[in-house]
Write an enzyme that holds these catalytic residues in place. Structure first.
Site, PDB file in Angstrom:
ATOM      1  N   ALA A  91       0.908  -1.147   0.000  1.00  0.00           N
ATOM      2  CA  ALA A  91       0.000   0.000   0.000  1.00  0.00           C
ATOM      3  C   ALA A  91       0.950   1.200   0.000  1.00  0.00           C
ATOM      4  CB  ALA A  91      -0.905  -0.004   1.220  1.00  0.00           C
ATOM      5  N   PRO A  92       1.263   1.726  -1.176  1.00  0.00           N
ATOM      6  CA  PRO A  92       2.440   2.578  -1.379  1.00  0.00           C
ATOM      7  C   PRO A  92       2.376   3.976  -0.761  1.00  0.00           C
ATOM      8  CG  PRO A  92       1.149   2.479  -3.380  1.00  0.00           C
ATOM      9  CD  PRO A  92       0.500   1.530  -2.406  1.00  0.00           C
ATOM     10  N   CYS A  93       2.526   4.025   0.548  1.00  0.00           N
ATOM     11  CA  CYS A  93       2.533   5.313   1.235  1.00  0.00           C
ATOM     12  C   CYS A  93       3.763   6.141   0.847  1.00  0.00           C
ATOM     13  CB  CYS A  93       2.433   5.133   2.744  1.00  0.00           C
ATOM     14  SG  CYS A  93       3.590   3.959   3.452  1.00  0.00           S
ATOM     15  N   HIS A  94       4.783   5.497   0.288  1.00  0.00           N
ATOM     16  CA  HIS A  94       5.953   6.251  -0.170  1.00  0.00           C
ATOM     17  C   HIS A  94       5.604   7.155  -1.352  1.00  0.00           C
ATOM     18  CE1 HIS A  94       6.003   2.584  -2.662  1.00  0.00           C
ATOM     19  NE2 HIS A  94       6.592   3.327  -3.589  1.00  0.00           N
TER      20      HIS A  94
END
Length: 166
Positions: A128-131
């Site tokens: 879940a690409p919070c970056h």
């Protein structure tokens, strides 16, 4: 509820993959802050099918061979956090969103800070690409894995069409 886990070396440090029987629930950092995500008790299981598949897909991601994950996920958090995290999964590889954009997309345009707090508690980093969430000014902001890891992940994606100024 108890969870199983397996550790995985990666270019951004050792990741701890956590699952329950049928879904991935965590991808945690080597330098994980105590209490950021509470997925305990855990028992090591290096042969659990969900963890094996997560390891395979993350390995492909780091090798530049995968842009989207196809894993069963179970977000463990409040309804608001789950809405934010579900929106993270929709951010395409090589693109970014601001905290404000995420707030608007979940129908809570005034909840920018709350979106930031939920993003900081994301238990499924990278998957879940919070970056891919950056400040409205285009700058990198806080990240559970550290700003160096965030920059490294964005750089990995930049070799495949990502531009940080986007």
């Amino acid at each position: 509820m108890s969870y199983c886990y397996s550790d995985m070396p990666s270019p951004v440090g050792t990741l701890t993959l956590i699952a329950r029987a049928d879904a991935l629930v965590g991808v945690l950092w080597e330098n994980e802050l105590a209490g950021r995500v509470n997925l305990t008790p855990r028992q090591r299981d290096d042969r659990q099918p969900v963890l094996l598949e997560a390891r395979r897909q993350l390995t492909q991601y780091f090798a530049g061979e995968r842009q989207q994950f196809s894993l069963p996920l179970a977000f463990m958090g409040t309804p608001f956090q789950q809405a934010v995290w579900a929106e993270l999964v929709l951010i395409p590889f090589g693109e970014t969103r601001s905290y404000r954009e995420i707030a608007e997309r979940i129908g809570k345009p005034r909840a920018v800070r709350a979106v930031g707090a939920a993003n900081g508690k994301n238990p499924l980093s990278i998957v879940a690409p919070c970056h891919r969430v950056i400040g409205s000014n285009g700058k990198l902001t806080g990240f559970a894995g550290g700003l160096e890891a965030k920059a490294m992940l964005l750089a990995l994606e930049s070799r495949h069409g990502f531009t940080l100024s986007a």
